[in-house]
Structures are given as structure tokens and as C-alpha cells.
Motif scaffolding. Structure first.
Motif, PDB file in Angstrom:
ATOM      1  N   ALA A 102       0.702  -1.153  -0.144  1.00 47.30           N
ATOM      2  CA  ALA A 102      -0.049  -0.096   0.274  1.00 47.30           C
ATOM      3  C   ALA A 102       0.933   1.138  -0.007  1.00 47.30           C
ATOM      4  O   ALA A 102       0.245   2.296  -0.273  1.00 47.30           O
ATOM      5  CB  ALA A 102      -1.126   0.020   1.261  1.00 47.30           C
ATOM      6  N   ALA A 103       1.994   1.335   0.166  1.00 46.55           N
ATOM      7  CA  ALA A 103       2.984   2.223   0.343  1.00 46.55           C
ATOM      8  C   ALA A 103       3.648   2.556  -1.167  1.00 46.55           C
ATOM      9  O   ALA A 103       4.102   3.651  -1.401  1.00 46.55           O
ATOM     10  CB  ALA A 103       4.122   2.263   1.060  1.00 46.55           C
ATOM     11  N   ILE A 104       3.156   1.830  -1.900  1.00 49.65           N
ATOM     12  CA  ILE A 104       3.593   1.710  -3.243  1.00 49.65           C
ATOM     13  C   ILE A 104       2.353   2.486  -4.189  1.00 49.65           C
ATOM     14  O   ILE A 104       1.332   1.864  -4.739  1.00 49.65           O
ATOM     15  CB  ILE A 104       3.691   0.330  -4.126  1.00 49.65           C
ATOM     16  N   VAL A 105       2.478   3.744  -4.513  1.00 46.93           N
ATOM     17  CA  VAL A 105       1.570   4.307  -4.744  1.00 46.93           C
ATOM     18  C   VAL A 105       0.922   4.037  -6.286  1.00 46.93           C
ATOM     19  O   VAL A 105      -0.575   3.880  -6.549  1.00 46.93           O
ATOM     20  CB  VAL A 105       1.669   5.842  -4.974  1.00 46.93           C
ATOM     21  N   HIS A 106       1.660   3.540  -6.966  1.00 41.58           N
ATOM     22  CA  HIS A 106       1.251   2.918  -8.397  1.00 41.58           C
ATOM     23  C   HIS A 106       1.442   1.531  -8.436  1.00 41.58           C
ATOM     24  O   HIS A 106       1.783   0.801  -9.448  1.00 41.58           O
ATOM     25  CB  HIS A 106       2.134   3.712  -9.751  1.00 41.58           C
ATOM     26  N   TYR A 107       1.064   0.627  -7.286  1.00 43.91           N
ATOM     27  CA  TYR A 107       1.320  -0.687  -7.358  1.00 43.91           C
ATOM     28  C   TYR A 107       0.180  -1.289  -8.063  1.00 43.91           C
ATOM     29  O   TYR A 107      -0.670  -1.042  -8.214  1.00 43.91           O
ATOM     30  CB  TYR A 107       1.316  -1.238  -5.828  1.00 43.91           C
ATOM     31  N   LYS A 108       0.711  -2.348  -8.827  1.00 47.43           N
ATOM     32  CA  LYS A 108      -0.165  -3.447  -9.534  1.00 47.43           C
ATOM     33  C   LYS A 108       0.238  -4.987  -8.928  1.00 47.43           C
ATOM     34  O   LYS A 108       1.420  -5.375  -9.311  1.00 47.43           O
ATOM     35  CB  LYS A 108      -0.011  -3.370 -11.093  1.00 47.43           C
ATOM     36  N   PRO A 109      -0.792  -5.548  -8.291  1.00 47.51           N
ATOM     37  CA  PRO A 109      -0.338  -6.859  -7.918  1.00 47.51           C
ATOM     38  C   PRO A 109      -0.018  -7.799  -8.902  1.00 47.51           C
ATOM     39  O   PRO A 109      -0.581  -7.723 -10.150  1.00 47.51           O
ATOM     40  CB  PRO A 109      -1.607  -7.269  -7.066  1.00 47.51           C
ATOM     41  N   THR A 110       1.036  -8.661  -8.921  1.00 44.55           N
ATOM     42  CA  THR A 110       1.153  -9.780  -9.894  1.00 44.55           C
ATOM     43  C   THR A 110       1.064 -11.052  -9.108  1.00 44.55           C
ATOM     44  O   THR A 110       1.193 -11.139  -7.833  1.00 44.55           O
ATOM     45  CB  THR A 110       2.768  -9.356 -10.494  1.00 44.55           C
ATOM     46  N   LEU A 111       1.374 -12.054  -9.915  1.00 46.00           N
ATOM     47  CA  LEU A 111       1.453 -13.464  -9.292  1.00 46.00           C
ATOM     48  C   LEU A 111       2.373 -13.621  -8.230  1.00 46.00           C
ATOM     49  O   LEU A 111       2.232 -14.342  -7.227  1.00 46.00           O
ATOM     50  CB  LEU A 111       1.523 -14.539 -10.588  1.00 46.00           C
ATOM     51  N   GLU A 112       3.609 -12.843  -8.360  1.00 44.91           N
ATOM     52  CA  GLU A 112       4.581 -13.101  -7.654  1.00 44.91           C
ATOM     53  C   GLU A 112       4.446 -12.160  -6.365  1.00 44.91           C
ATOM     54  O   GLU A 112       5.120 -12.608  -5.178  1.00 44.91           O
ATOM     55  CB  GLU A 112       6.069 -12.431  -8.321  1.00 44.91           C
ATOM     56  N   THR A 113       3.849 -11.217  -6.424  1.00 39.11           N
ATOM     57  CA  THR A 113       3.742 -10.113  -5.280  1.00 39.11           C
ATOM     58  C   THR A 113       2.404 -10.363  -4.576  1.00 39.11           C
ATOM     59  O   THR A 113       2.036  -9.587  -3.762  1.00 39.11           O
ATOM     60  CB  THR A 113       3.831  -8.870  -5.627  1.00 39.11           C
ATOM     61  N   ASP A 114       1.286 -11.114  -5.272  1.00 43.79           N
ATOM     62  CA  ASP A 114       0.023 -11.098  -4.644  1.00 43.79           C
ATOM     63  C   ASP A 114      -0.033 -11.505  -3.176  1.00 43.79           C
ATOM     64  O   ASP A 114       0.346 -12.505  -2.692  1.00 43.79           O
ATOM     65  CB  ASP A 114      -0.783 -12.062  -5.557  1.00 43.79           C
ATOM     66  N   SER A 115      -0.847 -10.620  -2.454  1.00 43.60           N
ATOM     67  CA  SER A 115      -0.693 -10.709  -0.680  1.00 43.60           C
ATOM     68  C   SER A 115      -2.190 -11.031  -0.516  1.00 43.60           C
ATOM     69  O   SER A 115      -2.923 -10.585  -0.961  1.00 43.60           O
ATOM     70  CB  SER A 115      -0.111  -9.528  -0.062  1.00 43.60           C
ATOM     71  N   ARG A 116      -2.284 -11.707   0.721  1.00 44.43           N
ATOM     72  CA  ARG A 116      -3.571 -11.984   1.160  1.00 44.43           C
ATOM     73  C   ARG A 116      -4.134 -10.885   2.231  1.00 44.43           C
ATOM     74  O   ARG A 116      -3.318 -10.228   2.730  1.00 44.43           O
ATOM     75  CB  ARG A 116      -3.404 -13.309   2.222  1.00 44.43           C
TER      76      ARG A 116
END
Length: 659
Positions: free
Chosen positions: A429-443
Motif C-alpha cells: 500500500a506504500a507503493i502508490v502505483h502498485y499493481k499486484p502480480t502473481l509473484e507479489t499477490d498478498s492475502r
């Protein structure tokens, strides 16, 4: 010594899509397993070697004119291959900077010389760029005092007398002018290069999109094509311009009441346009136009001529031979298009369509406000659903975003997303332009903050809303940060200002509560938003940066109000509403200027359990309670009509007045 320099940012062939960019950063992200996952950077050594070989190949890079060569004392020149611009969302075939550097952020400039490879981007993307680029690249952090501009770095890096070659279709005319002036002062020069060297390397480059173009009905646009053309022609007469050339895709879509899907999330299509007093020309692949679109622009009053995309230069040449006066070309058009017009005939200034599009007409205003109510209903369903799911821990950033899209798809006149949903947990959430990917997908759980920035495209408007929630117990520091961000939202929403005040004058309103305790955020506070067009729309905005094309804030404009705060590696807070500029009732009227204020059109509850009420003033509490009462009235009615009693109950709970 011989250099060839390649500078590339993501851009499309001449046409601009978006002037404003979404603010964002990239951080290490937590995957489902809970372990920190750092994406491996792209290996660029082989590609850079091949690019540098092309830089020395005279078959692809022209030699300077003999006169220029003599003027430079006979030095072997250097060249610059540029793919540059301000577009945030572009077609895959135009992602040249990402291809050569690995950096996928929406804003940045890459420069490659014989020895160096450097990338400029701002604070939104420092962490992301550092992760996505390998050791061949040097990150140049824009906005920091010690970071030189691209031109200053070139003047320092290149030998005096270097000639810098540029792809003229991929550099804005005003940027070309500024580069030329500054580099000339360093003893260098810019010349056009016909081929983009990145394209020569990109053997599996995706094809150019050519999707269907459809008409947008008058019940949504509020103005006919004939009325819009008449307004443009009046502006041309005032400027003594016999022709205007339009290259911004959203302006073309707006002018002709057409919509497409060549650019993901943006209902635009690859095209050019030119308007004279006698003809309105549209240059595109005619096969893209549906029968209804052709009929819509072929009325006896409209008289739009459909021409091949490649015929713009020929058309301009023919018109220049027939007419006196000026040719109006937006200063953001490419150097290649601008240089088709002699300097003494060139009127280089912001297109009149940009302001016409930004100031919504009554029909557009009504549509924008109604689509935000329907969009809020979808978000209430989503957050009510997510509140039940979070304790179970079964939903991730991606699965939750997919569910939100399904809720939006059930709303009337829904077309698609207005941008990729930023569904982010904890550090993400600290990544203002974050886009979730399969590698970074969090619960999504009750242990960490959840930030969701999302929007929809509807035939009657475009939405963009951010809410930060916690389904467990937040820390006191988080509550303080959240409350100070909320104070900034309210401060902007309630401010009163003279007509045509520049947007950057309001930026400090959003930051003061954060500044009071030594906090801040690294992005702008507000951007314009289109009416079933681009989610980020110029020419106005609210930012600490001055915006050269800002015409001043005016009644009928819609902007975002989105301060935030971000703790790297821990959490992020952002609250974003869309606001409409309306007349303000004031006791006085200094020099008859007229005063304006904002009306908030986003109607999604702000989570009150995250607020520290001791930090709010009486007026701020009153604003929040009044806002939540409006959410209840307008969104609650839609939820009940749609039969979503559970979401309605959630809305009632979340909008209880605070003391």
C-alpha cells in the motif's frame, strides 16, 4: 570520441493520450506466502550491446550535413534516438523504454550512450526502477537537488561538438525546442533520425491495435459534433488560423463523439484530425469505424471526411498551398508534425479542445454525478463483502480486485475499468502505483492495512476513487497519519478561491496537516478527469509542480482530491474523491472576479474507525457527517433499488455520525 545516445520513454507514434500521470511508487511486495518477494531485474547487456552497434551504423543513423559538420569543427557527431512523451497508458507495441531498460513505470526517460545507460524518473518510482533495472543502468532521481536534468547530464557527458539525432515523431515540439536550446549552449546540436533504433532491436514487437470505433450518443455527450466544430472554428477565427491539426487522441474522440479501445483503459483510437473552415478531416484506419460511426459523422451538417491515417502530411501540404494565415498546432504535438508547417505560419499553443473538454457541459455534469453514485454502490458491495472475507484470509489482492470488477460490471452503462486496480496490502500500500502480480499477490487479512484505488468507465462518465481500510486494529500512528490525510481532503474540498486560480495554488491546503508534524507525500494532489475518456485529463491539476498549460480552475471542471502518506515497507494511506468546481457564495466579490469552491461527487464512506477524532475541528467533523449523510441518501437509495440489503446495512453502519 564517438557517442550515440538513445533516450526512450513510453510513447506512441506522435499522438498524446494523457497529460497527467498517476502518482505512484514501487516497493518490495509480500506474496501469498508472506515472504518478501523482489522481482529479478531484466538482463539488458545483450540488447545494449546490439543497440550501441546500431548507433555506429550509418545505414540507420544519418551523417550530419557537411555545413553542420564544418561548424562543429569536423568532430564526429553523436546521435540521440528518442522515444519520449507524457502518455501514461500506451499500447504494448509502444513500450520501448520498458523493452530496453526493464523499467515498467508510467513515467521515465532512458538515455543510452556508448558507455552509459541512465534512467530519469521521480520519487513515485525510485524503488520500482531500482528493482526492475540491472547493473547496466544508473538511476537518476528527479526532484532531488543533486540530480541533473537530462540536457545538463548530456552536456556534461558528451564531448563538445556532439550531434544528437532524434526520432522527430516521438518528441514533443516544445520539448525538442527546449532540448535544442540547452544542448546548443553546451556546444551540441539536435538533428532528426528517421528510424527508431529500439524498433530495429524489437523483433517480437506486438502489432499496432486496430479495434472498432463506435459513436457516443448525444444523450451522453450533450453537444453534437456540429456544435463542437463550430466552437473550434470560432476559436480559429480569433487566432487567424485557417487550419488546426489535432494529435491528442482524447481530443479527437471528444471532438467527433467517437470512442474506441486501442489503448487499454482509455476509450480512444489511433488517429489524427484536422479542421478548416470548410472541412473536418479524420485520419485513421477506416476499417475500424463501425457503420454507425460512419453514419454519425457523415451528416450533411457534420461533413467529416474520412482519410487514411498516413495522409495527414499530404493534407497539410495541400492546405498550406491554398491558404494564408496560421496553422494551429498544439505545442505538445510531435516535432515531426510541427515541422511540416513553416515557423512563420505556425501557431503553437494549447488546443482549444483541451479546455472545451475539461469544462463539462450540463449533460456531462449530470452523467458524471450519476455514474459516481452507481460506482459507489458497486464499491459499497465490495467493501461489505471484503469485510466478511478478510478474517478468513482467503482473498488476495488479485482475487479481490477481480471481485470488484464483477460488481462494477453489473452497473448500468458500464464499459470497463478506467485503470488497472491498485489493490494493495500492508507494505504494498506504500507503493502508490502498485499493481499486484502473481509473484507479489498478498492475502487480505485483519492484520494489515488495505488500500484500493480503482475506477470505472461508464458511457456517462469516468470514476476514480481511493479508500484505505483496516479490518483489524490499526496503530495509533497509522490513525494519526490517516486523520491528517483526511484533514487535507476536507481542506481542499471546502476551500474557496477566485475564478481561474492556478491549481498549484491549492496544493498546500492538502499538505498543511501533514507538514505540521513533518510529514508529506511525493505526488500531486489532484488531476483532471474525463467524461468517458481518460481518467487523467489535463490541462489543469493540483500539484506542487506548476503546470504550464493550466488555464486556471473554472466552473464545470472535475478534478481529484487525493492527498496521502506512505511509510516505505510498512503501509500507505490515500483518500481520493472526485470533486466538481461550482460557484461559491461569498459575502464579497473582489473586483467581480467570482469565487469558486468544490462539490464532492464521489460518495463512498470514509472508514471512521481509522480517525483520531481529537485531531479534527468542529467544522471538519460537520463536513464528514454531512458527507456521510449524502452517501446514505443517494447511494443507499440505489442499493435498495438493486436489492443489495447487506451492502445497504454496511453503508448505514459505516456512515454513522461521529461526535
Amino acid at each position: 570520441m564517438e557517442y550515440l545516445l538513445g533516450l526512450c520513454a513510453e510513447w506512441r507514434s506522435d499522438n498524446r493520450v494523457i497529460e497527467c500521470v498517476k502518482e505512484g511508487e514501487f516497493l518490495e511486495s509480500t506474496p501469498v506466502s508472506g515472504e518478501v518477494c523482489v522481482m529479478a531485474p531484466k538482463t539488458t547487456t545483450p540488447m545494449l550491446a546490439r543497440l550501441r552497434a546500431l548507433m555506429k551504423n550509418t545505414a540507420h543513423v544519418p551523417q550530419p550535413a557537411p555545413r553542420l559538420h564544418r561548424a562543429l569543427g569536423g568532430r564526429t557527431p553523436a546521435y540521440l534516438s528518442i522515444s519520449c512523451g507524457q502518455s501514461e497508458y500506451i499500447a504494448p507495441c509502444d513500450q520501448r523504454r520498458a523493452f530496453i531498460s526493464g523499467f515498467t513505470g508510467s513515467a521515465g526517460t532512458a538515455i543510452i550512450t556508448e558507455k552509459d545507460a541512465a534512467l530519469w524518473t521521480d520519487g513515485r518510482y525510485f524503488l520500482q526502477a531500482g528493482q526492475e533495472m540491472d547493473d547496466n543502468w544508473t538511476l537518476m532521481k528527479q526532484g532531488l537537488p543533486k540530480t541533473p536534468s537530462e540536457a545538463k547530464w548530456l552536456n556534461k557527458t558528451l564531448d563538445v561538438g556532439s550531434v544528437i539525432g532524434v526520432d522527430p515523431y516521438l518528441l514533443e515540439a516544445d520539448v525538442w525546442r527546449d532540448y535544442s536550446r540547452e544542448l546548443l549552449g553546451g556546444g551540441h546540436s539536435i538533428i532528426p533520425v528517421p528510424e527508431n533504433l529500439i524498433d530495429l532491436l524489437w523483433t517480437d514487437r506486438p502489432p499496432r491495435p486496430a479495434e472498432c470505433v463506435v459513436p457516443l450518443e448525444l444523450k451522453y455527450t450533450g453537444l453534437s459534433v456540429e456544435e463542437k466544430l463550430a466552437s473550434v472554428r470560432r476559436d480559429m477565427e480569433e487566432e487567424n488560423a485557417f487550419m488546426i491539426v489535432i494529435t491528442a487522441l482524447d481530443e479527437i474522440a471528444y471532438l467527433y463523439n467517437l470512442r474506441g479501445s486501442d489503448i487499454e483503459y482509455n476509450p480512444v483510437f489511433f488517429s489524427y484530425a484536422a479542421v478548416t473552415q470548410d472541412e473536418a478531416a479524420l485520419f485513421l484506419n477506416k476499417s475500424q469505424l463501425t457503420a454507425a460511426a460512419i453514419e454519425a459523422v457523415s451528416t450533411k451538417d457534420c461533413k467529416v471526411t474520412i482519410r487514411p491515417y498516413e495522409d495527414l502530411a499530404k493534407f497539410m501540404s495541400e492546405q498550406l498551398a491554398l491558404h494564408f494565415g496560421k496553422v494551429w498546432i498544439c505545442n505538445h504535438s510531435s516535432q515531426a508534425i510541427a515541422q511540416l508547417v513553416p515557423k512563420d505560419k505556425r501557431l503553437s499553443k494549447l488546443s482549444p479542445i483541451a479546455l472545451m473538454k475539461a469544462i463539462k457541459n450540463p449533460t456531462e455534469i449530470k452523467g458524471m454525478e450519476f455514474c459516481h453514485v452507481r460506482d459507489a454502490a458497486a464499491l459499497c458491495r465490495y467493501f461489505a463483502w471484503l469485510e466478511k472475507e478478510a478474517p478468513r484470509g482467503n482473498q488476495t489482492e488479485i482475487s479481490a480486485a477481480d471481485q470488484l470488477q464483477k460488481f462494477r460490471e453489473e452497473q448500468d452503462d458500464y464499459v470497463g475499468l478506467s485503470f488497472s486496480t491498485i489493490s494493495s496490502v500492508g507494505p504494498n500500500a506504500a507503493i502508490v502505483h502498485y499493481k499486484p502480480t502473481l509473484e507479489t499477490d498478498s492475502r487480505i487479512t485483519t492484520k494489515e492495512v488495505y488500500l484500493c484505488d480503482s475506477g470505472g468507465q461508464y458511457k456517462d462518465g469516468t470514476t476514480d476513487v481511493t479508500r484505505t481500510l483496516h479490518f483489524g486494529t490499526p496503530s495509533k500512528f497509522f490513525q494519526e497519519c490517516y486523520t491528517r490525510v483526511l484533514k487535507g481532503v476536507i481542506s481542499v474540498a471546502t476551500c474557496v478561491f477566485p475564478t481561474k486560480t492556478k491549481g498549484n495554488c491549492l496544493d498546500s491546503f492538502a499538505r498543511k496537516a501533514l507538514w505540521d508534524v513533518g510529514l508529506d507525500y511525493g505526488h500531486g494532489t489532484g488531476h483532471g478527469i474525463g467524461m468517458y475518456l481518460n481518467v487523467h485529463e489535463g490541462p489543469m491539476g493540483v500539484s506542487w509542480r506548476s503546470m504550464p498549460d493550466d488555464p486556471g480552475l473554472q466552473e464545470g471542471m472535475f478534478l481529484s482530491d487525493e492527498p496521502g502518506y506512505y511509510e516505505d515497507g510498512k503501509f500507505g494511506v490515500r483518500i481520493e474523491n472526485i470533486v466538481r468546481i461550482v460557484k461559491a457564495e461569498t459575502e464579497h466579490n473582489f473586483r467581480d472576479r467570482g469565487f469558486l469552491t468544490f462539490k464532492t461527487v464521489t460518495l463512498v464512506p470514509i472508514q471512521t474507525k481509522l480517525i483520531d477524532p481529537t485531531l479534527l475541528t468542529k467544522n471538519e467533523v460537520e463536513w464528514l457527517n454531512t458527507y456521510h449523510a449524502e452517501c446514505r441518501e443517494k447511494v443507499g437509495k440505489v442499493l435498495l433499488q438493486q436489492g443489495h440489503k447487506e451492502a445497504y446495512n454496511w453503508l448505514m453502519k459505516e456512515t454513522e455520525p461521529i461526535g
